[in-house]
Design an enzyme around this catalytic site. Structure first.
Site, PDB file in Angstrom:
ATOM      1  N   TYR A 148     -10.718  -2.124  10.890  1.00 28.41           N
ATOM      2  CA  TYR A 148     -10.213  -3.339  10.264  1.00 28.41           C
ATOM      3  C   TYR A 148      -9.474  -4.163  11.312  1.00 28.41           C
ATOM      4  O   TYR A 148      -8.968  -3.642  12.301  1.00 28.41           O
ATOM      5  CB  TYR A 148      -9.367  -3.054   9.026  1.00 28.41           C
ATOM      6  CG  TYR A 148      -8.137  -2.186   9.158  1.00 28.41           C
ATOM      7  CD1 TYR A 148      -6.999  -2.629   9.828  1.00 28.41           C
ATOM      8  CD2 TYR A 148      -8.088  -0.931   8.558  1.00 28.41           C
ATOM      9  CE1 TYR A 148      -5.856  -1.850   9.910  1.00 28.41           C
ATOM     10  CE2 TYR A 148      -6.947  -0.139   8.643  1.00 28.41           C
ATOM     11  CZ  TYR A 148      -5.835  -0.605   9.325  1.00 28.41           C
ATOM     12  OH  TYR A 148      -4.713   0.170   9.409  1.00 28.41           O
ATOM     13  N   CYS A 149      -9.453  -5.486  11.083  1.00 23.78           N
ATOM     14  CA  CYS A 149      -8.874  -6.440  12.034  1.00 23.78           C
ATOM     15  C   CYS A 149      -9.396  -6.198  13.454  1.00 23.78           C
ATOM     16  O   CYS A 149      -8.620  -6.012  14.394  1.00 23.78           O
ATOM     17  CB  CYS A 149      -7.347  -6.386  12.008  1.00 23.78           C
ATOM     18  SG  CYS A 149      -6.570  -7.834  12.769  1.00 23.78           S
TER      19      CYS A 149
END
Length: 280
Positions: A148-149
């Site tokens: 994620y990110c």
């Protein structure tokens, strides 16, 4: 010593430790604090600062996450799982904060000489490597696909991501922020963000390409180093490192005369977040 480490070797560091005191407060307060520090450090009203911060269960959305077609269904799912939800003012996509995630902000001034974006990232990479000498050069910086990110300065060991870096620039000040997954399960945090995108997208095609989360590519430092390392342990390491880097380390929060500026930035962050979280 590298050029990036030399930017950390300065006469005086200000250390603001909010790893315990800020846990029950909104993460919006942390973004306001970093904006305030950018202003103070950038305008040379305060020494370069390292701030540590931890918040109870919070999902910090990026601007693009807020534009998910079914975000109005995804936010209640996160809240039902016990998470506060906010939208952040720096770049990137959704991240998870909890008591096992330590955030570190390094705030420097560009007043006398400019610090470009790659340099900001490299300074934080050098800092994290110094914090964890037992990992050292095993800590790599490149995008971990499936995390994620995701970004070009994802920090990983053996291909498993444990941290991500973002930057905030304001009034000639630069806050380079890293979230370190220190304790707990990196994969479980990633599963939550995978659910966010599953519910937020529901198969709808979008112009923006959201990450396909693979929880198995994320881990905590405790898992990667096979050590019972805690957030508090890392804060202690950080204090020792600052004393190695500077002749003087001054500890403390905002001074009374700086609180008016902090209140200004907090109001701005809160108002902006209110507007972002109004879902149609």
């Amino acid at each position: 010593m590298s050029h990036y480490e030399s930017l950390l070797q300065i006469p005086k560091w200000h250390f603001m430790d909010e790893s315990m005191t800020g846990r029950s407060r909104s993460a919006l307060e942390s973004f306001a604090a970093d904006d305030t520090l950018c202003h103070l450090v950038g305008q040379q009203m305060s020494s370069p600062t390292v701030r540590t911060w931890v918040h109870n269960k919070t999902v910090v959305l990026g601007i693009q996450d807020h534009r998910l077609p079914h975000i109005a269904e995804a936010i209640p799912m996160l809240e039902h799982a016990g998470y506060n939800v906010i939208v952040r003012n720096s770049g990137g996509l959704a991240v998870v904060l909890d008591e096992g995630v330590l955030n570190i902000s390094i705030v420097l001034s560009e007043h006398d000489s400019s610090i470009d974006i790659p340099t900001g990232y490299e300074v934080m990479l050098a800092f994290v490597r110094r914090l964890f000498p037992e990992a050292g050069d095993r800590i790599a910086a490149y995008e971990i696909v499936g995390s994620y990110c995701p970004g070009s300065y994802d920090l990983s060991i053996d291909g498993l991501k444990f941290a991500g870096i973002s930057q905030r620039r304001l009034r000639q000040g630069i806050a380079v922020q890293v979230y370190l997954c220190v304790e707990g399960s990196g994969a479980e945090r990633a599963e939550l963000i995978r659910d966010l995108y599953d519910i937020g997208l529901q198969g709808v095609e979008t112009k923006f390409s959201y990450p396909a989360i693979k929880p198995e590519v994320m881990a905590s430092l405790a898992e990667l180093l096979e050590l019972p390392i805690t957030v508090n342990d890392v804060v202690i390491r950080l204090q020792i490192l600052l004393r190695e880097l500077a002749d003087e380390v001054v500890m403390g929060s905002f001074r009374p005369e700086e609180m008016e500026l902090y209140t200004f930035y907090l109001n701005r962050v809160v108002e902006r977040n209110k507007k972002m979280l109004i879902t149609e």
